[in-house]
Design a protein around this motif. Structure first.
Motif, short mmCIF file in Angstrom:
data_model
loop_
_atom_site.label_atom_id
_atom_site.label_comp_id
_atom_site.label_asym_id
_atom_site.label_seq_id
_atom_site.Cartn_x
_atom_site.Cartn_y
_atom_site.Cartn_z
N VAL A 24 0.85 -1.29 -0.01
CA VAL A 24 -0.13 -0.05 -0.10
C VAL A 24 0.73 1.45 0.04
N LEU A 25 0.62 2.36 -0.87
CA LEU A 25 1.22 3.43 -1.11
C LEU A 25 0.18 4.56 -0.40
N ALA A 26 0.75 5.36 0.52
CA ALA A 26 -0.10 6.40 1.00
C ALA A 26 0.47 7.72 1.43
N SER A 27 -0.40 8.76 1.44
CA SER A 27 0.41 10.01 1.79
C SER A 27 -0.50 10.70 3.00
N GLY A 28 -1.49 10.18 3.29
CA GLY A 28 -2.18 10.86 4.13
C GLY A 28 -2.65 10.01 5.49
N SER A 29 -4.16 10.28 5.82
CA SER A 29 -4.58 9.64 6.94
C SER A 29 -4.72 8.16 6.71
N GLY A 30 -5.01 7.52 5.45
CA GLY A 30 -4.86 6.03 5.53
C GLY A 30 -6.15 5.51 6.02
N SER A 31 -7.16 6.20 5.60
CA SER A 31 -8.53 5.46 6.00
C SER A 31 -8.68 4.40 5.13
N GLU A 56 5.11 11.18 3.68
CA GLU A 56 5.09 12.23 4.26
C GLU A 56 5.38 11.95 5.83
N PRO A 57 6.34 12.35 6.50
CA PRO A 57 6.87 12.09 7.90
C PRO A 57 5.71 11.91 8.84
N ASP A 58 4.82 13.00 8.64
CA ASP A 58 3.61 13.13 9.52
C ASP A 58 2.64 12.57 9.29
N ALA A 59 2.39 11.61 8.40
CA ALA A 59 1.08 11.19 7.84
C ALA A 59 0.57 10.12 8.88
N PHE A 60 -0.51 10.09 9.25
CA PHE A 60 -1.32 9.50 10.12
C PHE A 60 -1.41 8.04 9.87
N VAL A 61 -1.26 7.70 8.49
CA VAL A 61 -1.44 6.28 7.93
C VAL A 61 -0.37 5.42 8.41
N LYS A 62 0.95 5.97 9.04
CA LYS A 62 1.91 5.14 9.89
C LYS A 62 1.18 4.65 11.04
N GLN A 63 0.41 5.46 11.95
CA GLN A 63 -0.20 5.19 13.01
C GLN A 63 -1.18 3.93 12.73
N ARG A 64 -2.05 4.09 11.69
CA ARG A 64 -2.90 3.02 11.43
C ARG A 64 -2.24 1.84 10.83
N ALA A 65 -1.08 1.88 10.35
CA ALA A 65 -0.12 0.49 9.92
C ALA A 65 0.05 -0.13 11.30
N ASP A 66 0.64 0.75 12.18
CA ASP A 66 1.14 0.20 13.34
C ASP A 66 -0.06 -0.46 14.07
N ASN A 67 -1.29 -0.04 14.21
CA ASN A 67 -2.18 -0.59 14.77
C ASN A 67 -2.65 -1.84 14.31
N PHE A 68 -2.40 -2.06 12.90
CA PHE A 68 -2.66 -3.43 12.35
C PHE A 68 -1.33 -4.39 12.37
N ASN A 76 10.72 9.50 1.72
CA ASN A 76 10.26 10.70 1.53
C ASN A 76 10.70 11.15 0.25
N HIS A 77 9.84 11.88 -0.57
CA HIS A 77 9.89 12.22 -1.96
C HIS A 77 11.14 13.19 -2.16
N ARG A 78 11.05 14.04 -0.99
CA ARG A 78 12.18 15.30 -0.88
C ARG A 78 13.59 14.67 -0.89
N ASP A 79 13.83 13.50 -0.76
CA ASP A 79 15.00 12.85 -0.46
C ASP A 79 15.56 12.64 -2.09
N TYR A 80 14.63 12.62 -2.99
CA TYR A 80 15.28 12.15 -4.45
C TYR A 80 15.32 13.17 -5.36
N LYS A 81 16.23 12.97 -6.35
CA LYS A 81 16.04 14.16 -7.05
C LYS A 81 15.25 13.87 -8.27
N SER A 82 14.55 13.01 -8.50
CA SER A 82 13.79 12.78 -9.61
C SER A 82 12.54 11.74 -9.22
#
Length: 207
Positions: A24-31, A56-68, A76-82
């Motif tokens: 799963v690829l997600a950027s936000g809350s992960g509902s 996104e480092p602060d994306a809530f999807v991380k917490q949802r994944a942890d819950n399961f 982080n896309h900012r770490d890549y040049k392209s």
């Protein structure tokens, strides 16, 4: 029973018993991640979510994944040049976890042909409109402002052209006279959570 019928029945039995490995690829809350994981837990979907990739480092999807108890990896896309470099990093992780099917669950990055070629016809996306109408990131707002009476959501195969892949499943959502934009967003999201697990189940049965 003829040989073709036996082979067809055997294929259906194999498909029903096998477990599809999801990434799963997600950027936000992960509902939508939660909806899919819940469907798996309830036995409604024969699949396993092997990994969640979020950008996104602060994306809530991380917490949802942890819950399961699902591994969640920050890319982080900012770490890549392209975009190509980002997609290569994503592919490496998906391959490491032996992913069969890639699920876009609010992934707010445009993908490149590199990712599509790595998983041909094996990347699903959900979009909050009845495609082909109202493509892009402001679909709900566009539909609301346009004054449509019915909108909805669509699960489709990912393609290089944004929101243009083969449609797999849709759900219609009426726009009520007293709706606010937030009201409409909430009702569309309810339908997303219903049809995404269903679309994954139907897709895996068709393979």
């Amino acid at each position: 029973m003829s040989s073709p019928e036996i082979l067809s029945e055997a294929k259906e039995l194999s498909n029903s018993n096998s477990v599809t490995v999801l990434g799963v690829l997600a950027s936000g809350s992960g509902s939508n991640l939660e909806a899919i994981a819940t469907a798996i837990s309830n036995g409604e979907l024969q699949a396993k979510i092997a990994v969640v990739i979020y950008n996104e480092p602060d994306a809530f999807v991380k917490q949802r994944a942890d819950n399961f108890g699902i591994p969640a990896i920050l890319v982080n896309h900012r770490d890549y040049k392209s975009r190509q470099a980002l997609d290569r990093a994503i592919i490496d992780i998906l391959k490491q976890y032996n992913v069969d099917l890639v699920i876009m669950a609010g992934w707010m990055r445009i993908v490149t042909q590199i990712l599509i070629d790595a998983f041909p016809d094996r990347i699903l996306n959900i979009h909050p409109s009845l495609l082909p109408s109202f493509k892009g990131i402001h679909a709900i707002e566009q539909a609301f402002n346009y004054g449509v009476k019915i909108t909805g959501c669509t699960v489709h195969l990912l393609s290089l052209e944004v929101d243009s892949g083969k449609i797999l499943k849709q759900a219609a959502v009426p726009v009520l006279p007293d709706d606010t934009l937030e009201d409409l967003q909430k009702r569309i999201q309810v339908q997303e959570h219903i049809i995404y697990p269903q679309a994954i189940a139907e897709y895996r049965q068709s393979r």
